[in-house]
Scaffold this motif. Sequence first.
Motif, mmCIF file in Angstrom:
data_model
loop_
_atom_site.group_PDB
_atom_site.id
_atom_site.type_symbol
_atom_site.label_atom_id
_atom_site.label_comp_id
_atom_site.label_asym_id
_atom_site.label_seq_id
_atom_site.Cartn_x
_atom_site.Cartn_y
_atom_site.Cartn_z
ATOM 1 N N PHE A 1 34.406 40.836 50.851
ATOM 2 C CA PHE A 1 35.260 40.621 49.686
ATOM 3 C C PHE A 1 34.393 40.448 48.440
ATOM 4 O O PHE A 1 33.584 39.526 48.351
ATOM 5 C CB PHE A 1 36.114 39.366 49.917
ATOM 6 C CG PHE A 1 37.254 39.222 48.964
ATOM 7 C CD1 PHE A 1 38.494 39.761 49.257
ATOM 8 C CD2 PHE A 1 37.096 38.520 47.787
ATOM 9 C CE1 PHE A 1 39.561 39.614 48.382
ATOM 10 C CE2 PHE A 1 38.154 38.367 46.910
ATOM 11 C CZ PHE A 1 39.385 38.921 47.204
ATOM 12 N N ASP A 2 34.573 41.326 47.473
ATOM 13 C CA ASP A 2 33.843 41.299 46.204
ATOM 14 C C ASP A 2 34.527 40.322 45.255
ATOM 15 O O ASP A 2 35.654 40.549 44.823
ATOM 16 C CB ASP A 2 33.823 42.707 45.599
ATOM 17 C CG ASP A 2 33.092 42.799 44.271
ATOM 18 O OD1 ASP A 2 32.639 41.755 43.744
ATOM 19 O OD2 ASP A 2 32.966 43.918 43.764
ATOM 20 N N ALA A 3 33.821 39.234 44.951
ATOM 21 C CA ALA A 3 34.336 38.267 43.979
ATOM 22 C C ALA A 3 33.368 38.143 42.808
ATOM 23 O O ALA A 3 33.223 37.099 42.195
ATOM 24 C CB ALA A 3 34.565 36.914 44.641
ATOM 25 N N SER A 4 32.701 39.239 42.504
ATOM 26 C CA SER A 4 31.805 39.246 41.347
ATOM 27 C C SER A 4 32.643 39.266 40.069
ATOM 28 O O SER A 4 33.842 39.556 40.099
ATOM 29 C CB SER A 4 30.865 40.450 41.390
ATOM 30 O OG SER A 4 31.588 41.663 41.341
ATOM 31 N N ASN A 5 31.991 38.965 38.969
ATOM 32 C CA ASN A 5 32.693 38.858 37.689
ATOM 33 C C ASN A 5 33.464 40.124 37.309
ATOM 34 O O ASN A 5 34.503 40.052 36.654
ATOM 35 C CB ASN A 5 31.712 38.485 36.580
ATOM 36 C CG ASN A 5 32.412 38.183 35.283
ATOM 37 O OD1 ASN A 5 33.283 37.327 35.225
ATOM 38 N ND2 ASN A 5 32.053 38.911 34.246
ATOM 39 N N SER A 6 32.991 41.280 37.740
ATOM 40 C CA SER A 6 33.681 42.532 37.393
ATOM 41 C C SER A 6 35.096 42.580 37.988
ATOM 42 O O SER A 6 35.929 43.352 37.517
ATOM 43 C CB SER A 6 32.880 43.740 37.873
ATOM 44 O OG SER A 6 32.807 43.759 39.289
ATOM 45 N N MET A 7 35.362 41.756 38.978
ATOM 46 C CA MET A 7 36.702 41.727 39.577
ATOM 47 C C MET A 7 37.725 41.058 38.655
ATOM 48 O O MET A 7 38.923 41.098 38.927
ATOM 49 C CB MET A 7 36.663 41.025 40.940
ATOM 50 C CG MET A 7 35.838 41.772 41.982
ATOM 51 S SD MET A 7 36.503 43.401 42.375
ATOM 52 C CE MET A 7 37.855 42.938 43.448
ATOM 53 N N ASN A 8 37.265 40.475 37.556
ATOM 54 C CA ASN A 8 38.180 39.903 36.563
ATOM 55 C C ASN A 8 38.745 40.958 35.616
ATOM 56 O O ASN A 8 39.641 40.664 34.830
ATOM 57 C CB ASN A 8 37.475 38.807 35.751
ATOM 58 C CG ASN A 8 37.235 37.567 36.576
ATOM 59 O OD1 ASN A 8 38.101 37.140 37.323
ATOM 60 N ND2 ASN A 8 36.048 36.998 36.457
ATOM 61 N N LYS A 9 38.223 42.180 35.691
ATOM 62 C CA LYS A 9 38.729 43.249 34.825
ATOM 63 C C LYS A 9 40.144 43.620 35.221
ATOM 64 O O LYS A 9 40.531 43.527 36.388
ATOM 65 C CB LYS A 9 37.828 44.478 34.926
ATOM 66 C CG LYS A 9 36.457 44.275 34.309
ATOM 67 C CD LYS A 9 35.622 45.525 34.398
ATOM 68 C CE LYS A 9 34.262 45.291 33.762
ATOM 69 N NZ LYS A 9 33.399 46.460 33.894
ATOM 70 N N PRO A 10 40.934 44.075 34.248
ATOM 71 C CA PRO A 10 42.315 44.449 34.544
ATOM 72 C C PRO A 10 42.416 45.687 35.431
ATOM 73 O O PRO A 10 41.579 46.586 35.372
ATOM 74 C CB PRO A 10 42.925 44.751 33.174
ATOM 75 C CG PRO A 10 41.900 44.476 32.160
ATOM 76 C CD PRO A 10 40.610 44.198 32.837
ATOM 77 N N MET A 11 43.442 45.676 36.233
ATOM 78 C CA MET A 11 43.814 46.830 37.053
ATOM 79 C C MET A 11 45.325 46.938 36.913
ATOM 80 O O MET A 11 46.066 46.325 37.675
ATOM 81 C CB MET A 11 43.407 46.609 38.506
ATOM 82 C CG MET A 11 43.670 47.796 39.394
ATOM 83 S SD MET A 11 42.951 47.466 41.018
ATOM 84 C CE MET A 11 43.769 48.742 41.944
ATOM 85 N N GLY A 12 45.735 47.651 35.904
ATOM 86 C CA GLY A 12 47.162 47.669 35.588
ATOM 87 C C GLY A 12 47.536 46.341 34.949
ATOM 88 O O GLY A 12 46.876 45.877 34.026
ATOM 89 N N GLU A 13 48.551 45.700 35.486
ATOM 90 C CA GLU A 13 49.031 44.437 34.923
ATOM 91 C C GLU A 13 48.361 43.219 35.543
ATOM 92 O O GLU A 13 48.636 42.089 35.136
ATOM 93 C CB GLU A 13 50.548 44.350 35.080
ATOM 94 C CG GLU A 13 51.270 45.413 34.269
ATOM 95 C CD GLU A 13 52.784 45.306 34.401
ATOM 96 O OE1 GLU A 13 53.290 44.266 34.839
ATOM 97 O OE2 GLU A 13 53.454 46.284 34.050
#
Length: 121
Positions: free
Chosen positions: A30-42
């Motif tokens: 499971f990737d929980a790096s900061n880039s996972m805070n970027k939006p993906m749709g809503e």
Amino acid sequence: MRTRILALAICVACMAAWSAGALENILFVFDASNSMNKPMGEITRLQAATDALSQLLTGLPDETRVGLVVFGHRESRHDESASCQDIELMYSVDALTPSRRTEMMASIRGIQAQGMTPLAD
């Protein structure tokens, strides 16, 4: 919508392998790096991944042997040295019981994306 497509794709792949008898142990990373805070749709990428993995865990048969490795969730990306070491075996591969499923899903929902992506050494 993207979350459902992601969850469906993961489920189809796992169920196909399961029905073919190819799966003995499943270790989710499971990737929980900061880039996972970027939006993906809503929603964010993190929420999409959380929803997809939760749906997958819900659909797996009891006694399926699963584990979970998470990275990027405990150390800030601002501390590069610590962040690049932030890899945790949160759940070793073991039988998925109803209580373990509930515990894993609660843990996944509590993950905060904040670190770097420690995939190279």
